[in-house]
Design a protein around this motif. Structure first.
Motif, PDB file in Angstrom:
ATOM      1  N   VAL A  20       0.880  -1.169   0.000  1.00  0.00           N
ATOM      2  CA  VAL A  20       0.000   0.000   0.000  1.00  0.00           C
ATOM      3  C   VAL A  20       0.923   1.226   0.000  1.00  0.00           C
ATOM      4  O   VAL A  20       1.743   1.384   0.894  1.00  0.00           O
ATOM      5  CB  VAL A  20      -0.920   0.022   1.241  1.00  0.00           C
ATOM      6  N   TYR A  63       4.883   1.689   5.192  1.00  0.00           N
ATOM      7  CA  TYR A  63       6.140   0.954   5.270  1.00  0.00           C
ATOM      8  C   TYR A  63       6.124   0.047   6.494  1.00  0.00           C
ATOM      9  O   TYR A  63       5.464   0.348   7.487  1.00  0.00           O
ATOM     10  CB  TYR A  63       7.319   1.921   5.381  1.00  0.00           C
ATOM     11  N   ALA A 111      -8.234  18.320   6.331  1.00  0.00           N
ATOM     12  CA  ALA A 111      -9.326  17.701   5.565  1.00  0.00           C
ATOM     13  C   ALA A 111      -8.905  16.995   4.279  1.00  0.00           C
ATOM     14  O   ALA A 111      -9.365  15.886   4.008  1.00  0.00           O
ATOM     15  CB  ALA A 111     -10.411  18.730   5.282  1.00  0.00           C
ATOM     16  N   PRO A 112      -8.023  17.609   3.477  1.00  0.00           N
ATOM     17  CA  PRO A 112      -7.718  16.947   2.199  1.00  0.00           C
ATOM     18  C   PRO A 112      -6.999  15.613   2.382  1.00  0.00           C
ATOM     19  O   PRO A 112      -6.908  14.838   1.430  1.00  0.00           O
ATOM     20  CB  PRO A 112      -6.783  17.946   1.501  1.00  0.00           C
ATOM     21  N   GLU A 113      -6.515  15.342   3.577  1.00  0.00           N
ATOM     22  CA  GLU A 113      -5.714  14.135   3.792  1.00  0.00           C
ATOM     23  C   GLU A 113      -6.420  13.101   4.662  1.00  0.00           C
ATOM     24  O   GLU A 113      -5.813  12.126   5.088  1.00  0.00           O
ATOM     25  CB  GLU A 113      -4.399  14.520   4.467  1.00  0.00           C
ATOM     26  N   VAL A 114      -7.677  13.335   4.956  1.00  0.00           N
ATOM     27  CA  VAL A 114      -8.371  12.416   5.858  1.00  0.00           C
ATOM     28  C   VAL A 114      -8.834  11.164   5.108  1.00  0.00           C
ATOM     29  O   VAL A 114      -9.418  11.249   4.034  1.00  0.00           O
ATOM     30  CB  VAL A 114      -9.582  13.107   6.523  1.00  0.00           C
ATOM     31  N   ALA A 115      -8.553   9.993   5.690  1.00  0.00           N
ATOM     32  CA  ALA A 115      -9.021   8.723   5.115  1.00  0.00           C
ATOM     33  C   ALA A 115     -10.383   8.384   5.715  1.00  0.00           C
ATOM     34  O   ALA A 115     -10.602   8.552   6.912  1.00  0.00           O
ATOM     35  CB  ALA A 115      -8.021   7.614   5.425  1.00  0.00           C
ATOM     36  N   TRP A 116     -11.280   7.919   4.856  1.00  0.00           N
ATOM     37  CA  TRP A 116     -12.665   7.665   5.286  1.00  0.00           C
ATOM     38  C   TRP A 116     -13.021   6.197   5.152  1.00  0.00           C
ATOM     39  O   TRP A 116     -12.845   5.589   4.099  1.00  0.00           O
ATOM     40  CB  TRP A 116     -13.647   8.481   4.434  1.00  0.00           C
ATOM     41  N   VAL A 128      -3.220   8.785  10.562  1.00  0.00           N
ATOM     42  CA  VAL A 128      -3.232   8.615   9.109  1.00  0.00           C
ATOM     43  C   VAL A 128      -3.433   9.967   8.435  1.00  0.00           C
ATOM     44  O   VAL A 128      -4.357  10.704   8.773  1.00  0.00           O
ATOM     45  CB  VAL A 128      -4.363   7.645   8.699  1.00  0.00           C
ATOM     46  N   TRP A 142      -3.444  10.981   4.516  1.00  0.00           N
ATOM     47  CA  TRP A 142      -3.332  10.399   3.182  1.00  0.00           C
ATOM     48  C   TRP A 142      -2.771  11.433   2.210  1.00  0.00           C
ATOM     49  O   TRP A 142      -3.498  11.997   1.412  1.00  0.00           O
ATOM     50  CB  TRP A 142      -4.705   9.903   2.729  1.00  0.00           C
ATOM     51  N   PHE A 174      -0.852  13.029  -0.934  1.00  0.00           N
ATOM     52  CA  PHE A 174      -0.749  12.611  -2.321  1.00  0.00           C
ATOM     53  C   PHE A 174       0.602  12.976  -2.934  1.00  0.00           C
ATOM     54  O   PHE A 174       0.905  12.609  -4.041  1.00  0.00           O
ATOM     55  CB  PHE A 174      -1.919  13.192  -3.137  1.00  0.00           C
ATOM     56  N   GLU A 219       0.642   6.526   7.061  1.00  0.00           N
ATOM     57  CA  GLU A 219       0.392   6.185   8.462  1.00  0.00           C
ATOM     58  C   GLU A 219       1.719   6.373   9.180  1.00  0.00           C
ATOM     59  O   GLU A 219       2.762   5.984   8.653  1.00  0.00           O
ATOM     60  CB  GLU A 219      -0.050   4.716   8.595  1.00  0.00           C
TER      61      GLU A 219
END
Lengths: 717, 717
Positions: free
Chosen positions: A238, A242, A293-298, A346, A348, A350, A361
């Protein structure tokens, strides 16, 4: 340290105190023979590389001879049963002997990880000199030589635990196919054939094992290889995630132990909040969440069912925890409330991920506290900052600059942010090493965390919003450590965070060693390990019998093991062990009866040396500048910049624009020479005192307005 | 322990060795006076409840008087300035004095959490007896009395740090409105009024504070209140997720420290694998994933972007880790490979969640290891099982039964599963406390984890699939601990896992205490804390001046604090502290000069007593049965069942069906009387030796076929 200094130091360890002589002295009409009274000779050291299969590791030949001796490479090749000896090229000199062509001496043998692959040839005419005769050796890429006696040279060679081949070059030259030589050659050839298959396999393994990139030349690939080949980290399927293998995780464990102990002592309690956050809670503090917000995993599904509403995975826990702070804090007597959690978060991202530095993570601790007063909160902010500094200095042997972030760089939704800023010499970039935020009353107003003011003397009561802090330190620490300390041979770990501090390797076993002797040596190695373990040293032995000591040296060196103990029959006789430090790669001996104290002392010294070295390096790379035209050149020279500054966001933005090298295509373009603009790093808590800011007089170097204080700028991760 | 035994023990602590006498002896024509030679009297103890505001806590009056004294409640009420004293009802006797009507004695005062709310009245005619005279007290709900001297009674009362009111009942009866009595009443009334507002507020707080449900009567609500009111756990706005507050997290920390230390010693290294798993990897082992698939949480979005493919959050890490095992294990010399991680896992269960026992995210450790041989793997399986047993026995003071799971109950995809089974007395249900699985070669075949067989002597080489284990222990442990040890007063923590082991509470401060004296007492308490801290005891002081000692007693009792040290002026004079154990609620004194050893010894004793008590209880609730008709009655009697069994899955299914009480509407219907069928729990490693299984002769109790071994059955969480 120059290689010349290295030589002096490694000789000193053998109680050899060489005289040194400048070549200028020779040039000044004093010839060598005068210098080397009562008698002696100038020498030469030559390194050849015999031809080997492409996939095999090179098996270089080192020849120590009198300057006057004619050393014929072809004759030597035949004599040794080797193919086509030619002068080793710079690559081999560098990779195997850590030297350059003009600095070759016998003492570069100390740099060789695996002496079993090296043939050591000594000129018979040199060995026939008197023991007290002086020999002059070139000792570094300068015009210095060192003078030691023939006996001292013999001692040095003995300290290597390496058999030598004595060669009579004169005889070789005159009788190239003489009987004894032929015998030796035949013997060597037979042995070579016998071991060929096994060696080929091991060589293959050995080759795969090493770091293929130079730190100076290809830093990103070097970093990746150090992490994976040292078995610190494994890439994962993923992206941006790591695997932290034991070597890496142990560093985190040591940090955890230290820091958790310290905050427990301060009265902070550990907790665990769920990793899941409802959308409603996450969005409570708008400024704050905007940053994340732009990096939050849902999470939207469980099994085959869609969840009624998506649930976020925490990117940080302010909005997760503070509703409960409002519930738990009912009186000023509940203050200070201080909790901490060790968890993963976490984000996320890009952008290109980078192990430890930018991962989706990561592990961290996050402390969250509430206080009655700003003073109480501020006191803690700096206590924590001091602890972060201690983690870097004392555990990781890394320097940091403590300071306060600019308004632009402070934590989203916070009041002020303090930071420990690190420095990566290879890229000249700064890195935010850990942050301790005072959140002020922003969150307590949002989440209605109040107490009655105990000092209010008016009528009724007065509500008071608590003062809050949050502070975090992450596994990013490990990235800074690797990038700073490690070298072209692999990882270098400070002893205090090493999973294995000492590796013991039995040496000197050959096919001729009896089984009884071998067992004696193995048992002795296990005894050493037992003694050290009992003394609290994290020690292992490497008894694998299919590998040569040299292979093992590489293996453990690659993994950053702080101290290697080599123990052979000669050591046994002398009641000593040979110890090689990973950081300097210098060897030393420790008497057996001082094993525990000697090893522990060496580890402590190494820990301190590593810190002092990194610190001196960082300090040397903080440029003080007075005029703007010095700014970009210093930056391009991989320096951080400390200068008087006006403390205005407008100026900060301007500095960033003006210092971006060219097209602003992001920080990823070239790891070694980033072109992005400089950011403010921090206002150092310790401001320069030599030229203090004079209000109204000292000007901002960037914009010319009145300077408020010194600010640290730099390109940054 | 009966309350009678409690009395004997608490007197013994005061060095009072009472005689005991059976009432039968009195009935047998020996009258009391004969028994109490040289002289003495029979006594009575009465507990009254004055009328108070509904919301206020009751302020009971305890009267210790000679049997012969006429104690008029109305006259006493007037004398004390209290309203309408009536005999206390059973509820009050139980909740405040932990006693019943027929077991009231002066010694129930030891059970009172907050003596500050109790009025203690002693008959003047009793106090006027000679110090050596004997007094007979009813000491429990049996026909026993204890005999102690008047002086010994006085010592006992003094040990309570509670002022007494001496009342001449004869005078009261003859002169109901006598002057001195009036004064006292007026004074008491004035004081009562003055403190009314403050007390009302505190009483309100105190009322909210306590556990409102009885463990015996409403176990689920009791459990929930113990967890939340003790501040162990907080409910969270994502269903099935809970906040572990410091009191709970500390238990996990202690488990972590112990277990991590032990496995490190065994050679297991800690790692961290990402929490995210790709679908491809998750589904590699079909049997295995079938068990988890319905509960897997899926991340499908990051920020506003949909992910290319959904990513799972690990429910366990077998399929996450084993592809890397295949990469890392290249030779038998890499074996055993042993790693462990401390992390959280997510299993999105749709059944009713229950804190600690069934949660959607929970903390655990998961060990994963690979071995060359089955023997090597098996040895480790049982080493780990022993460590799990030690966690339960030595840290949590809980008994477990070690055993092997039936084929039906073993881990999905595994070879065999061992378990430590716990027992929750209140529900009579078993609970799987931790499992250590041998996975055999199932996963190594799936993930192709092989080495060359080092013992193969044939031509070429022979591939050998490694033998694997996995083992896990979770925060479920904390649930078992709370359910077993805690009582109607709240949490009870074994000392070894308590965040605060000792709470020191200053006592005896009144409005008359001078500030100087108060400070002296406070300082002395801080000194005690310092001494204990230095001795390694986790100690706190509770110096909050707005709360009464009684309030604080409740506060810390609710939170399970193992030892309460009360320190008042009388203690100071006597150079002692009064110490009250949380588990037995018995009080004792410790001389000041033996503070450290005394406290540590008491904590150790408590730890051991708690274990022994829980162990005896579990043993008493394992029913050995010979015939099937005993099965369901034993189950309904909250017992586990140990019986000869045939070891067939068919029989196991049948037992479950036949033992389900009625309609099979799931285990949730009634926590106290679950109706679900019994499962096999484990084949205990220690099989009964009194009636060993005789092959071909001993029959399965359930089906009559040949029994293979004893099996433990029970209803289970």
């Amino acid at each position: 340290m120059s290689s010349y200094d290295n030589v002096l130091e490694s000789l000193k360890k053998l109680s050899i105190e060489p005289n040194t002589v400048s070549h200028d002295a020779v040039a000044d009409n004093k010839d060598w023979s005068a210098i080397m009274q009562p008698s002696g000779q100038v020498t030469k050291t030559l390194i050849f590389k015999p031809k080997t299969a492409k996939s095999a590791a090179p098996t270089p030949v080192v020849v120590i001879a009198l300057e006057a001796t004619e050393t014929n490479a072809a004759a030597l090749s035949r004599h040794l049963g080797l193919k086509d000896c030619r002068f080793a090229n710079e690559d081999l000199l560098q990779s195997t002997f850590a030297t350059t062509k003009d600095a070759v001496s016998p003492f570069v043998l100390s740099n060789v990880a695996d002496l079993s692959l090296v043939h050591l040839v000594v000129d018979a005419s040199l060995l026939s000199l008197n023991g007290a005769d002086r020999l002059a050796f070139r000792a570094g890429a300068n015009n210095q030589s060192v003078l030691i006696s023939v006996d001292e040279l013999k001692n040095y060679v003995a300290s290597l635990n390496k058999d030598i081949t004595e060669v009579d070059f004169a005889a070789l030259a005159s009788a190239p196919a003489a009987a004894p030589a032929k015998d030796a050659a035949a013997k060597a050839a037979a042995k070579a054939k016998k071991d060929a298959k096994r060696e080929a396999a091991l060589n293959e393994e050995s080759h795969q094992m090493g770091i293929e990139y130079k730190k100076d030349l290809d830093f990103p690939r070097w970093y990746q290889q150090v992490l994976t080949k040292s078995e610190m980290l494994e890439y994962y399927d993923v992206s941006g995630c790591y695997i932290l293998r034991p070597l890496a995780y142990n560093i985190w464990k040591e940090i955890t132990n230290f820091f958790d102990g310290a905050i427990t002592e301060m009265g902070v309690d550990d907790t665990y909040f769920p990793m899941f956050v409802s959308n409603r809670v996450l969005e409570r503090e708008k400024d704050h969440i905007e940053g994340f917000a732009p990096e939050v995993a849902w999470v939207t599904k469980a099994g085959n069912s869609d969840l009624e509403e998506p649930i976020a995975i925490r990117p940080t826990s302010e909005t997760v925890m503070y509703p409960y702070f409002a519930k738990w804090i009912r009186s000023h007597r509940d203050l200070p409330l201080r909790i901490n959690q060790w968890c993963s978060v976490v984000r996320w991202e890009f952008k290109n991920p980078q192990p430890f530095l930018r991962t989706r993570e990561f592990l961290w601790q996050e402390g969250h506290t509430a206080h009655l007063t700003l003073e109480g909160a501020s006191e803690e902010v700096y206590q924590i900052l001091d602890l972060y500094e201690q983690v870097y200095n004392d555990l990781l042997a890394l320097p940091v600059v403590k300071g306060v972030k600019s308004e632009k760089e402070r934590f989203a939704g916070g009041y002020y942010t303090t930071t420990v800023e690190g420095y990566i010499p290879a890229t000249g970039r700064a890195i935010q090493g850990g942050t301790s935020h005072c959140l002020g009353q922003n969150f307590s107003k949002m989440f209605d965390i109040t107490v009655e003011d105990p000092n209010w003397e008016g009528p009724d009561s007065k509500k008071l919003h608590v003062w809050q802090n949050s502070w975090g330190l992450s596994t990013r620490t490990i990235g800074v450590l690797v990038m700073t300390h490690s070298d072209d041979f692999g990882l270098v770990l400070p002893p205090r965070v090493a999973l294995t501090q000492v590796i013991i390797i039995p040496c000197g076993l050959t096919v001729k060693t009896t089984k009884e002797d071998a067992n004696k040596l193995y048992d002795a190695c296990e005894d050493l390990a037992k003694r050290l373990k009992k003394a609290g040293v994290k020690v292992k032995t490497d008894m694998r019998d299919i590998y040569t000591p040299g292979f093992k040296f590489n293996h453990w060196e690659l993994r950053g093991t702080p101290l290697r103990i080599e123990f052979g029959f000669k050591d046994m006789q002398k009641n000593q062990v040979t110890a090689v430090r990973r950081d300097t790669r210098l060897r030393d001996t420790i008497p057996l009866d001082q094993l525990e104290t000697g090893v522990k002392q060496t580890l402590e010294t190494m820990q301190n040396d590593m810190y002092q070295k990194a610190k001196a390096n960082m300090e040397a790379n903080i440029a003080r500048i007075d005029t703007w035209d010095q700014f970009v050149p210093a930056l391009n020279d991989k320096k951080l910049i400390l200068m008087p500054w006006c403390d205005r966001t407008e100026c900060e933005d301007d500095v960033k624009d003006r210092s971006a090298r060219s097209s602003n295509d992001g920080e990823e373009e070239d790891e070694r020479a980033p072109s992005m603009g400089a950011k403010t790093l921090c206002k150092p808590l310790v401001q320069p005192t030599d030229k203090p800011i004079i209000p109204g007089e000292t000007k901002c170097v960037a914009c010319g307005q009145d300077a408020k204080h010194y600010m640290l700028f730099g390109r940054s991760y």
